[in-house]
Design a protein around this motif. Structure first.
Motif, PDB file in Angstrom:
ATOM      1  N   LEU A 174     -12.459  30.957  47.226  1.00 45.78           N
ATOM      2  CA  LEU A 174     -11.407  30.522  46.295  1.00 45.78           C
ATOM      3  C   LEU A 174     -10.911  29.137  46.680  1.00 45.78           C
ATOM      4  N   GLU A 175     -10.777  28.270  45.682  1.00 43.85           N
ATOM      5  CA  GLU A 175     -10.158  26.964  45.902  1.00 43.85           C
ATOM      6  C   GLU A 175      -8.639  27.112  45.816  1.00 43.85           C
ATOM      7  N   ILE A 176      -7.934  26.084  46.278  1.00 45.22           N
ATOM      8  CA  ILE A 176      -6.490  26.052  46.055  1.00 45.22           C
ATOM      9  C   ILE A 176      -6.235  25.863  44.552  1.00 45.22           C
ATOM     10  N   PRO A 177      -5.043  26.154  44.066  1.00 42.86           N
ATOM     11  CA  PRO A 177      -4.788  26.011  42.625  1.00 42.86           C
ATOM     12  C   PRO A 177      -4.982  24.568  42.141  1.00 42.86           C
ATOM     13  N   THR A 178      -5.604  24.450  40.975  1.00 44.41           N
ATOM     14  CA  THR A 178      -5.837  23.138  40.341  1.00 44.41           C
ATOM     15  C   THR A 178      -5.544  23.258  38.853  1.00 44.41           C
ATOM     16  N   PRO A 179      -5.404  22.130  38.159  1.00 43.53           N
ATOM     17  CA  PRO A 179      -5.119  22.188  36.719  1.00 43.53           C
ATOM     18  C   PRO A 179      -6.310  22.718  35.931  1.00 43.53           C
ATOM     19  N   ARG A 180      -6.049  23.502  34.894  1.00 44.63           N
ATOM     20  CA  ARG A 180      -7.105  23.879  33.950  1.00 44.63           C
ATOM     21  C   ARG A 180      -7.301  22.737  32.949  1.00 44.63           C
ATOM     22  N   TRP A 181      -8.394  22.801  32.198  1.00 41.45           N
ATOM     23  CA  TRP A 181      -8.720  21.712  31.266  1.00 41.45           C
ATOM     24  C   TRP A 181      -7.634  21.448  30.248  1.00 41.45           C
ATOM     25  N   VAL A 182      -6.843  22.482  29.940  1.00 39.13           N
ATOM     26  CA  VAL A 182      -5.810  22.304  28.911  1.00 39.13           C
ATOM     27  C   VAL A 182      -4.790  21.235  29.324  1.00 39.13           C
ATOM     28  N   LEU A 183      -4.551  21.117  30.628  1.00 38.47           N
ATOM     29  CA  LEU A 183      -3.579  20.106  31.081  1.00 38.47           C
ATOM     30  C   LEU A 183      -4.128  18.689  30.919  1.00 38.47           C
ATOM     31  N   ALA A 192      -2.085  16.779  23.550  1.00 38.82           N
ATOM     32  CA  ALA A 192      -2.193  18.101  22.917  1.00 38.82           C
ATOM     33  C   ALA A 192      -0.943  18.911  23.178  1.00 38.82           C
ATOM     34  N   GLU A 193      -0.512  19.672  22.167  1.00 37.89           N
ATOM     35  CA  GLU A 193       0.624  20.561  22.357  1.00 37.89           C
ATOM     36  C   GLU A 193       0.098  21.910  22.802  1.00 37.89           C
ATOM     37  N   LEU A 194       0.550  22.342  23.966  1.00 36.21           N
ATOM     38  CA  LEU A 194       0.024  23.583  24.516  1.00 36.21           C
ATOM     39  C   LEU A 194       0.840  24.775  24.040  1.00 36.21           C
ATOM     40  N   PRO A 195       0.157  25.802  23.515  1.00 38.36           N
ATOM     41  CA  PRO A 195       0.880  27.012  23.094  1.00 38.36           C
ATOM     42  C   PRO A 195       1.622  27.624  24.277  1.00 38.36           C
ATOM     43  N   GLU A 196       2.705  28.329  23.962  1.00 39.68           N
ATOM     44  CA  GLU A 196       3.498  29.005  25.008  1.00 39.68           C
ATOM     45  C   GLU A 196       2.654  30.032  25.754  1.00 39.68           C
ATOM     46  N   GLY A 197       2.899  30.119  27.032  1.00 37.06           N
ATOM     47  CA  GLY A 197       2.352  31.247  27.791  1.00 37.06           C
ATOM     48  C   GLY A 197       0.877  31.162  28.150  1.00 37.06           C
ATOM     49  N   ILE A 198       0.214  30.056  27.917  1.00 43.65           N
ATOM     50  CA  ILE A 198      -1.204  29.999  28.261  1.00 43.65           C
ATOM     51  C   ILE A 198      -1.372  29.641  29.738  1.00 43.65           C
ATOM     52  N   GLU A 199      -2.531  29.929  30.274  1.00 39.68           N
ATOM     53  CA  GLU A 199      -2.805  29.629  31.681  1.00 39.68           C
ATOM     54  C   GLU A 199      -2.968  28.123  31.856  1.00 39.68           C
ATOM     55  N   LEU A 200      -2.183  27.561  32.779  1.00 39.47           N
ATOM     56  CA  LEU A 200      -2.240  26.119  32.999  1.00 39.47           C
ATOM     57  C   LEU A 200      -2.987  25.764  34.278  1.00 39.47           C
ATOM     58  N   ILE A 201      -2.881  26.645  35.257  1.00 43.94           N
ATOM     59  CA  ILE A 201      -3.564  26.378  36.519  1.00 43.94           C
ATOM     60  C   ILE A 201      -4.412  27.590  36.884  1.00 43.94           C
ATOM     61  N   HIS A 202      -5.336  27.377  37.786  1.00 42.58           N
ATOM     62  CA  HIS A 202      -6.214  28.480  38.196  1.00 42.58           C
ATOM     63  C   HIS A 202      -6.789  28.164  39.569  1.00 42.58           C
ATOM     64  N   GLN A 203      -7.493  29.132  40.116  1.00 43.28           N
ATOM     65  CA  GLN A 203      -8.202  28.908  41.372  1.00 43.28           C
ATOM     66  C   GLN A 203      -9.694  29.040  41.112  1.00 43.28           C
ATOM     67  N   GLU A 204     -10.380  27.900  41.136  1.00 47.05           N
ATOM     68  CA  GLU A 204     -11.823  27.932  40.907  1.00 47.05           C
ATOM     69  C   GLU A 204     -12.486  28.675  42.049  1.00 47.05           C
ATOM     70  N   ARG A 205     -13.685  29.156  41.806  1.00 46.07           N
ATOM     71  CA  ARG A 205     -14.296  30.039  42.789  1.00 46.07           C
ATOM     72  C   ARG A 205     -15.811  29.967  42.782  1.00 46.07           C
ATOM     73  N   ALA A 206     -16.374  30.515  43.836  1.00 44.06           N
ATOM     74  CA  ALA A 206     -17.832  30.652  43.927  1.00 44.06           C
ATOM     75  C   ALA A 206     -18.142  32.101  44.219  1.00 44.06           C
ATOM     76  N   TYR A 207     -19.252  32.598  43.653  1.00 51.25           N
ATOM     77  CA  TYR A 207     -19.743  33.944  43.964  1.00 51.25           C
ATOM     78  C   TYR A 207     -21.179  33.807  44.459  1.00 51.25           C
ATOM     79  N   THR A 208     -21.431  34.266  45.670  1.00 54.19           N
ATOM     80  CA  THR A 208     -22.818  34.179  46.138  1.00 54.19           C
ATOM     81  C   THR A 208     -23.597  35.416  45.709  1.00 54.19           C
ATOM     82  N   SER A 209     -24.911  35.288  45.758  1.00 55.79           N
ATOM     83  CA  SER A 209     -25.747  36.468  45.616  1.00 55.79           C
ATOM     84  C   SER A 209     -25.439  37.397  46.773  1.00 55.79           C
TER      85      SER A 209
END
Lengths: 277, 616
Positions: B575-584, B592-609
């Motif tokens: 897991l990465e530290i929190p970063t802005p999502r594309w909407v920001l 762009a006007e962002l609708p109420e309540g949408i996800e603004l930040i997230h933690q990008e991640r990797a999944y290995t085999s």
């Protein structure tokens, strides 16, 4: 109630109509409607369907499979004809898109088949030499410097002068200590943008720095620099031919499109007016 | 460098650290699921660009998108599969092949012969054909054959092969030949992408399998047959990669009956295991690792969740569908099916891809060009529903700027990358390019972490991601060596986790997420829960700082509750530290006007085999 119904003029009208109609059909000897459409799936059509199957599966269909394919073909044919009757193809984006895509492919068809000689290809190669130049590559060694950089750099340089193994110096990192010859894209991909450019300029064989990567400051020794080269034509003839063909196809397409367009009088709206309305 | 120092690099081998080194030491980035304007649906959404644009962008050039916007990737990709839909794609022109219906017509025969001769004759034939088309003087039966609804396709497959051949440059950029088999009965997503290891000469011998009758089929068993035939008839190699189980309404990972009316029997599990070594676990249409309902104890399970309905929102989702839609649960069910039928059908490695229909493989938040041309960057894309029906909607802001595939391979060629995919030495990320290594063995210990060449140790003492451990030595538990290095231009890392799944003695399927190494001096609480890493995201500026988290994380972890008699799998989630999502970025750059309540930040991640353990 029932009797009063029998006395209704409308009822009489229906009865008379029915009688007339049955009489007429008894004496009518005109043949059934001649425009009853037929669908004939010829042996050739079936052969063609079988060859389509073979193209996908690399074998001919079994009788049962071909039966199903033909039945499905008939079903499709009926729907298509009925759809065309209803004009469902008119103004349909998918149909239009598909048709124009087909025309486009047709207009470039010649280029795929056309043959060319080496003289033509060679001149194309010379004209587009830049595209065939291989990328310059560098090999280097690196030590990630701990913070504060100034102090750790002089300590690391002193250790290097004392003959210490460079792979054990500096901040421990998962970055490779030795980097085999790779092009700019790979260097920058691993260390961050601009790393290749900084290292390429260094004096070979000497530890220099600090060099900035996406991870921090490094001491870097340029071990090898391989300039990009233009491979001989013979070595990449196949690639040049593919490019030439592609180029030719594009030329043909625009040439032929222009020919088609010239057959039309085209009236265009004033775009600015459309938008201002 | 003196010889006594060599021990630390590569014990017992040559002076040169590069000699005797046959293991995959290079990390390559790319994706296997990109549509261009040749896909009919992409074209309808306004994509006017083809494979050329896709390849040029992927290899690092600046291009112009269908909406006229200039675009360049932050860094080039190393490989790409253009996977256009096979339906309504087609056959090399029947004229060129001399199809019976063409030859039956005198004029058709003349053209076919012209094409067969090649050169100027071919050009003349093509021109004559076009002339007749435009004059309306093409024989009637041929016109009919080329009318809408006709089964005669055109040269799309040829075009795709040609483009891949042109852009495939061994050691610099790999262009695979492939297509998408778009099986979607009743809107249930059973799609698979087919990737060929081979070049044009073999690819040209086949026609992609379609799903529409009369020649196509929606049953995966038929796809396996096609793959079997491809290999048998051409001597080539191919594999298939499924995606978006989250839109399959419970049909992606069946455990009893299949949607096509079959049963999950020995035949099914063997074929699925043979032809589907990978699963596309994250992409724009949602993340498919796991679902909060399926993994209630996993606090990071609810990422990129798309659980409204099937693909076209004609049947809403119900909770009992979820276990047969997500990768983690499938990995668990695989253990159960292996016990029951002798083969694990869901022994897949993990990859990410975009499934973008724009010819643009963009998976980075700050450079995201959307799922289709209609949602390339614009002021309003965030607030328009992406799919809507009377039953529900999938909102525009929920599109995920995801994902990419990292491959550990020896070199950048079709053969080397394909072989790495076959042995599952790959991992998925949601778009950032973190380097992740994962090895399993019986002898890893803390001393190994002092090595400056962890991969050497990893391959010497264990197996890499995608590998197998069997028959635990007496009294030993598996040990795992993990390292993760952040994207050089990306965010720091929060933590590395090992996700474990196993089948216990009673046949129950279990899962557990272990935090194995994390940044800073955080301590797990009494329940073993690690405090969050923090958050540096500046919403207004769509920015963050790497003042929290770690640049790299390494660990050796031993399974504390290992039972040598139980089959299990282990995979890494970073897991990465929190970063802005594309909407920001849309808000910052386009207003762009962002609708109420949408996800603004997230933690990008990797999944290995995963690495699998089996008792025998």
């Amino acid at each position: 109630m029932f009797l009063s119904f029998l006395r209704q003029p409308l009822f009489h009208f229906f009865v008379i109509g029915a009688v007339l109609f049955s009489l007429y059909s008894l004496v009518d000897d005109t043949p059934p409607k001649p425009d009853r459409p037929s669908i004939v799936v010829s042996t050739q059509d079936a052969q063609w369907l079988a060859s389509q199957f073979k193209a996908t599966w690399k074998r001919l269909p079994s009788e049962k499979e071909l039966d199903a394919i033909v039945a499905s073909f008939v079903r499709e044919e009926i729907y298509v004809r009925e759809a065309l009757k209803l004009g469902l193809d008119q103004g349909d984006t998918i149909v239009r898109k598909r048709l124009s895509q087909k025309m486009e492919f047709l207009t470039e068809a010649g280029a795929e088949a056309s043959l060319t000689d080496d003289a033509v290809l060679k001149s194309y190669f010379t004209q587009n030499a830049e595209a065939y130049h291989s990328a310059a590559r560098i090999a280097f060694s690196q030590i990630l410097l701990a913070e504060p950089v100034e102090a750790s750099m002089s300590a690391v340089l002193a250790d290097l002068a004392a003959g210490e193994d460079f792979t054990q110096l500096g901040a421990r990192s998962l970055l490779p200590a030795l980097v085999s010859p790779i092009p700019a894209a790979a260097v920058d991909g691993a260390f961050g943008q601009g790393m290749f450019e900084q290292i390429e300029k260094l004096e070979p064989g000497v530890w220099s720095g600090p060099i900035t990567s996406g991870y921090g400051q490094h001491l870097v020794r340029l071990d090898q620099r391989e300039p990009g080269v233009l491979p001989p034509f013979e070595q990449i003839r196949a690639r040049v031919e593919l490019d030439w063909r592609h180029n030719k196809a594009e030329e043909l397409r625009s040439e032929r499109f222009e020919l088609l367009r010239d057959q039309y009088d085209i009236v265009m709206p004033d775009v600015s007016q459309v938008l201002s309305q | 460098m003196s010889l006594q120092h060599l021990g630390s690099i590569y014990p017992g081998k040559a002076y040169s650290p590069y000699a005797k080194r046959s293991f995959p030491s290079n990390l390559y980035w790319g994706e296997t699921h990109l549509h261009t304007g040749l896909s009919l649906d992409a074209g309808l959404f306004g994509n006017t660009t083809g494979p050329d644009t896709a390849y040029r962008l992927a290899r690092g050039e600046e291009i112009t998108t269908s909406t006229g916007q200039p675009l360049k990737l932050s860094r080039p990709l190393d490989f790409l599969v253009v996977a256009d839909h096979s339906d309504l794609m087609g056959i090399a022109t029947d004229i060129q092949n001399g199809a019976p219906n063409i030859l039956a017509d005198p004029k058709g025969k003349e053209w076919a012969e012209g094409f067969a001769k090649g050169g100027e004759d071919a050009a003349k034939a093509a021109f004559d054909l076009i002339g007749n088309f435009s004059q309306g003087t093409v024989p009637e039966d041929l016109v009919e054959a080329y009318s809408p609804g006709s089964p005669i396709y055109d040269g799309v497959w040829e075009k795709i092969i040609d483009a891949a051949e042109r852009f495939n440059e061994p050691h610099r950029f790999t262009a695979f030949i492939g297509y998408e088999w778009t099986s979607v009965p009743k809107g249930f997503n059973l799609h698979r992408n087919v990737v060929l290891r081979d070049g044009g000469p073999r690819a040209r011998q086949v026609i992609p399998l379609t799903t529409q009758a009369p020649l196509g089929t929606t049953d995966p068993l038929d796809l396996y047959q096609w793959l079997e035939d491809y290999e048998a008839n051409t001597g080539g190699q191919a594999l298939a990669i499924a995606h978006n189980g989250n839109l399959s309404n419970g049909w992606m990972f069946p455990v009893e009956g299949t949607y096509a009316g079959g049963v999950v029997d020995e035949n099914y599990v063997e074929l699925r295991a043979k032809w589907e070594p990978l699963y596309e676990v994250t992409q724009i249409k949602g993340d498919g690792e796991t679902h909060p309902t399926v993994s209630p104890d996993d606090e990071f399970a609810d990422y990129g969740t798309w659980d409204v309905a099937n693909l076209d929102i004609t049947e809403l989702k119900t909770p009992e569908m979820l276990p047969r839609e997500y990768a983690r649960e499938a990995l668990k069910n695989g253990l159960m099916l292996e016990k029951k039928l002798g083969t694990n059908p869901y022994k897949f490695g993990m990859i990410g891809a975009t499934d973008s229909h724009t010819s643009l493989p963009t998976a980075e938040e700050e450079n995201f060009f959307g799922k289709s041309t209609s949602v390339e960057p614009s002021k309003s894309r965030v607030s328009h529903p992406f799919v809507k029906s009377a039953l529900g909607a999938i909102e525009g802001d929920t599109l995920l700027a995801s994902g990419y595939q990292g491959i550990w391979a020896t070199e950048n060629t079709r053969a080397a990358l394909f072989d790495a995919m076959e042995r599952k030495e790959t991992y998925a990320t949601t778009g950032s390019r973190m380097a992740v290594r994962f090895f399993g063995g019986w002898e890893f210990d803390e001393v190994d972490l002092r090595s400056r060449q962890l991969a050497f140790v990893g391959y010497e003492k264990g197996v890499p991601m995608g590998g197998d451990l069997t028959k635990a030595p007496d009294g030993k538990a598996p040990t795992f060596l993990t390292y993760a290095l952040r994207d050089p231009i990306g965010a720091n890392l929060d933590r590395v986790q090992i996700v474990e799944g196993w089948m216990d003695a009673d046949g129950n399927l279990q899962e557990k997420v272990h935090d194995v190494v994390w940044s800073g001096d955080r301590e797990p609480d009494a329940d073993g829960k690690l405090p969050p890493v923090g958050n540096t995201v500046d919403i207004e500026a769509a920015n963050w700082t790497n003042t929290i988290g770690a640049s790299e994380l390494i660990s050796v972890w031993t399974d504390p509750d290992f039972d040598a008699a139980e089959s299990a799998f282990y995979y890494v989630r970073v897991l990465e530290i929190p970063t802005p999502r594309w909407v920001l970025y849309d808000q910052l750059r386009l207003g762009a006007e962002l609708p109420e309540g949408i996800e603004l930040i997230h933690q990008e991640r990797a999944y290995t085999s995963p690495i699998w353990y089996s008792p025998s």
